[in-house]
Design a protein around this motif. Structure first.
Motif, mmCIF file in Angstrom:
data_model
loop_
_atom_site.group_PDB
_atom_site.id
_atom_site.type_symbol
_atom_site.label_atom_id
_atom_site.label_comp_id
_atom_site.label_asym_id
_atom_site.label_seq_id
_atom_site.Cartn_x
_atom_site.Cartn_y
_atom_site.Cartn_z
ATOM 1 N N GLY A 120 -2.355 13.229 13.365
ATOM 2 C CA GLY A 120 -2.703 11.856 13.667
ATOM 3 C C GLY A 120 -4.019 11.752 14.411
ATOM 4 N N PRO A 121 -4.415 10.527 14.776
ATOM 5 C CA PRO A 121 -5.680 10.325 15.470
ATOM 6 C C PRO A 121 -5.736 11.142 16.744
ATOM 7 C CG PRO A 121 -4.725 8.238 14.760
ATOM 8 C CD PRO A 121 -3.691 9.277 14.544
ATOM 9 N N GLY A 122 -6.830 11.831 16.940
ATOM 10 C CA GLY A 122 -6.970 12.652 18.128
ATOM 11 C C GLY A 122 -6.481 14.063 17.944
ATOM 12 N N GLY A 123 -5.774 14.345 16.838
ATOM 13 C CA GLY A 123 -5.296 15.700 16.598
ATOM 14 C C GLY A 123 -6.418 16.569 16.068
ATOM 15 N N THR A 124 -6.069 17.782 15.675
ATOM 16 C CA THR A 124 -7.072 18.714 15.170
ATOM 17 C C THR A 124 -7.283 18.482 13.678
ATOM 18 O OG1 THR A 124 -6.418 20.353 16.804
ATOM 19 C CG2 THR A 124 -7.674 21.125 14.912
ATOM 20 N N ALA A 125 -8.499 18.153 13.299
ATOM 21 C CA ALA A 125 -8.807 17.902 11.899
ATOM 22 C C ALA A 125 -9.747 18.984 11.393
ATOM 23 C CB ALA A 125 -9.451 16.525 11.730
ATOM 24 N N THR A 145 -4.318 5.287 6.358
ATOM 25 C CA THR A 145 -3.607 5.382 5.080
ATOM 26 C C THR A 145 -3.758 6.779 4.486
ATOM 27 O OG1 THR A 145 -3.932 3.030 4.629
ATOM 28 C CG2 THR A 145 -3.433 4.442 2.738
ATOM 29 N N LEU A 146 -4.972 7.336 4.582
ATOM 30 C CA LEU A 146 -5.209 8.688 4.069
ATOM 31 C C LEU A 146 -4.376 9.715 4.829
ATOM 32 C CD1 LEU A 146 -6.754 10.776 2.386
ATOM 33 C CD2 LEU A 146 -8.574 10.685 4.093
ATOM 34 N N LEU A 147 -4.383 9.631 6.167
ATOM 35 C CA LEU A 147 -3.607 10.567 6.979
ATOM 36 C C LEU A 147 -2.126 10.449 6.669
ATOM 37 C CD1 LEU A 147 -5.427 10.151 10.408
ATOM 38 C CD2 LEU A 147 -5.550 12.117 8.883
ATOM 39 N N ASP A 148 -1.662 9.213 6.485
ATOM 40 C CA ASP A 148 -0.248 8.984 6.206
ATOM 41 C C ASP A 148 0.135 9.561 4.854
ATOM 42 O OD1 ASP A 148 2.249 7.397 7.109
ATOM 43 O OD2 ASP A 148 1.941 6.657 5.078
ATOM 44 N N THR A 149 -0.708 9.336 3.854
ATOM 45 C CA THR A 149 -0.424 9.846 2.511
ATOM 46 C C THR A 149 -0.405 11.367 2.491
ATOM 47 O OG1 THR A 149 -1.505 7.899 1.548
ATOM 48 C CG2 THR A 149 -1.167 9.798 0.100
ATOM 49 N N GLU A 162 0.850 -1.186 0.000
ATOM 50 C CA GLU A 162 0.000 0.000 0.000
ATOM 51 C C GLU A 162 0.885 1.234 0.000
ATOM 52 O OE1 GLU A 162 -3.705 -0.064 2.441
ATOM 53 O OE2 GLU A 162 -2.738 -1.779 3.364
ATOM 54 N N PRO A 163 0.375 2.382 -0.477
ATOM 55 C CA PRO A 163 1.188 3.598 -0.509
ATOM 56 C C PRO A 163 1.302 4.233 0.872
ATOM 57 C CG PRO A 163 -1.001 4.064 -1.310
ATOM 58 C CD PRO A 163 -0.958 2.580 -1.074
ATOM 59 N N VAL A 164 1.967 3.527 1.793
ATOM 60 C CA VAL A 164 2.103 4.024 3.158
ATOM 61 C C VAL A 164 3.569 4.068 3.545
ATOM 62 C CG1 VAL A 164 -0.166 3.152 3.841
ATOM 63 C CG2 VAL A 164 1.856 1.709 4.165
ATOM 64 N N SER A 209 -13.624 -7.315 9.818
ATOM 65 C CA SER A 209 -14.471 -6.242 10.313
ATOM 66 C C SER A 209 -14.477 -5.053 9.358
ATOM 67 C CB SER A 209 -13.978 -5.784 11.691
ATOM 68 O OG SER A 209 -14.561 -4.542 12.043
ATOM 69 N N PRO A 210 -15.657 -4.621 8.901
ATOM 70 C CA PRO A 210 -15.720 -3.415 8.059
ATOM 71 C C PRO A 210 -15.223 -2.176 8.788
ATOM 72 C CG PRO A 210 -17.749 -4.684 7.874
ATOM 73 C CD PRO A 210 -16.988 -5.276 9.015
ATOM 74 N N SER A 211 -15.483 -2.085 10.096
ATOM 75 C CA SER A 211 -15.025 -0.915 10.855
ATOM 76 C C SER A 211 -13.501 -0.887 10.940
ATOM 77 C CB SER A 211 -15.632 -0.936 12.273
ATOM 78 O OG SER A 211 -17.028 -0.849 12.225
ATOM 79 N N ALA A 212 -12.887 -2.044 11.120
ATOM 80 C CA ALA A 212 -11.429 -2.109 11.155
ATOM 81 C C ALA A 212 -10.845 -1.718 9.801
ATOM 82 C CB ALA A 212 -10.971 -3.515 11.547
ATOM 83 N N ALA A 213 -11.491 -2.154 8.720
ATOM 84 C CA ALA A 213 -11.016 -1.801 7.382
ATOM 85 C C ALA A 213 -11.106 -0.301 7.152
ATOM 86 C CB ALA A 213 -11.832 -2.548 6.327
ATOM 87 N N LEU A 214 -12.186 0.317 7.677
ATOM 88 C CA LEU A 214 -12.334 1.762 7.514
ATOM 89 C C LEU A 214 -11.267 2.512 8.308
ATOM 90 C CD1 LEU A 214 -13.981 3.946 6.170
ATOM 91 C CD2 LEU A 214 -15.584 3.870 8.084
ATOM 92 N N ASP A 215 -10.946 2.035 9.498
ATOM 93 C CA ASP A 215 -9.862 2.627 10.282
ATOM 94 C C ASP A 215 -8.547 2.559 9.529
ATOM 95 O OD1 ASP A 215 -10.956 3.728 12.500
ATOM 96 O OD2 ASP A 215 -10.110 2.312 13.926
ATOM 97 N N ARG A 216 -8.304 1.440 8.895
ATOM 98 C CA ARG A 216 -7.074 1.255 8.126
ATOM 99 C C ARG A 216 -7.015 2.254 6.966
ATOM 100 N NH1 ARG A 216 -3.967 -3.828 7.335
ATOM 101 N NH2 ARG A 216 -2.647 -3.576 5.496
ATOM 102 N N GLU A 217 -8.159 2.438 6.299
ATOM 103 C CA GLU A 217 -8.206 3.399 5.196
ATOM 104 C C GLU A 217 -7.955 4.817 5.691
ATOM 105 O OE1 GLU A 217 -11.925 2.871 3.291
ATOM 106 O OE2 GLU A 217 -11.450 0.884 2.500
ATOM 107 N N LEU A 218 -8.504 5.157 6.849
ATOM 108 C CA LEU A 218 -8.310 6.494 7.405
ATOM 109 C C LEU A 218 -6.839 6.736 7.727
ATOM 110 C CD1 LEU A 218 -9.235 9.169 8.612
ATOM 111 C CD2 LEU A 218 -9.729 7.957 10.749
#
Length: 250
Positions: free
Chosen positions: A212-217, A141-145, A112-114, A130-139
């Motif tokens: 990252g998670p918990g930061g200001t978005a 990946t997006l933040l990392d990219t 993956e592009p990470v 788990s679909p929820s786990a997959a969505l977390d993974r996508e999120l």
């Protein structure tokens, strides 16, 4: 320098430069007896500054305010700031090319592009459908990219990702896929998710400048994220994000 020469030097069009004069963003330069404008090094620096600021997304009124603040600064100071801006752009380009090279070198579908740090975090997580786990993974990946992750944050998340108990929390979130927004299971699950995140993660987030998670978005990013969930799930995630934001500021 003539207008065509300074335009080529700073990477602008002569039409853009004339427009900047027309809207009084830039003062008119000295004119030669034949009527041609003649530009100095100071003019070139000023135009380079305008180009950089507009590339950053500033409107012309905002650029005008910045230039007014720059008026009393020494030329050497302005040149130094421009050079620093270019250095940051170069560093960003080198990082994007590094990621691109890694993707090109890998077999199709093998990676993956990470970043390596996020790839290591993913490797620690047990397999799950788990679909929820997959969505977390996508999120993530997006933040990392987007450059919003951080190696320290990913390292702090490692024990959490490897904890089998986290899968049970994902499954509880999956169970809310068809539930209403006021489902009574929502508060307990949100509290459990917040409690599962160790303090080390928030220490890493604060040390990474709030990314990252918990930061200001940005609000638009938050809304886009919540839109990916069913109503009851979105309410859980909203409560968790609010609790993370408060906890991360302590």
């Amino acid at each position: 320098m003539r207008i065509g020469e300074i335009a080529a030097l700073v990477g602008l069009t002569t039409r853009a430069i004339r427009h900047y004069h027309h809207v009084h963003l830039l003062p008119e330069p000295v004119r030669l007896p034949n009527g041609y404008r003649t530009y100095t090094v100071r003019d070139a620096v000023l135009l380079a500054r305008v180009r950089r600021l507009t590339e950053l997304g500033l409107g012309l009124d905002e650029v005008r305010d910045v230039l007014a603040d720059d008026a009393g600064r020494d030329l050497a100071e302005v040149l130094e700031e421009l050079d620093a801006d270019l250095a940051r752009q170069e560093a960003g380009i080198r990082e994007r090319r590094r990621r691109l090279a890694a993707l090109r070198a890998a077999p199709p579908g093998a990676t993956e592009p990470v970043s390596p740090a996020l790839a290591d975090l993913f490797a620690k997580a047990p397999a799950t459908g788990s679909p929820s786990a997959a969505l977390d993974r996508e999120l993530l990946t997006l933040l990392d990219t987007a450059g919003e992750g951080g190696a320290d944050v990913y390292a702090a998340l490692g024990p959490l990702a490897a904890d089998p108990a986290v899968l049970a929390l994902y499954e509880r979130l999956d169970e809310l896929a068809d539930a209403p927004r006021d489902d009574p299971r929502i508060p307990d699950l949100a509290d459990a998710l917040v409690a599962a995140v160790p303090d080390a993660v928030f220490d890493a987030i604060r040390g990474d400048g709030g990314s990252g998670p918990g930061g200001t978005a940005a609000p638009a990013v938050v809304e886009a994220l919540l839109a990916e969930y069913a109503p009851a799930q979105a309410e859980v995630v909203r409560r968790v994000m609010e609790a993370f934001a408060q906890r991360g500021r302590r």
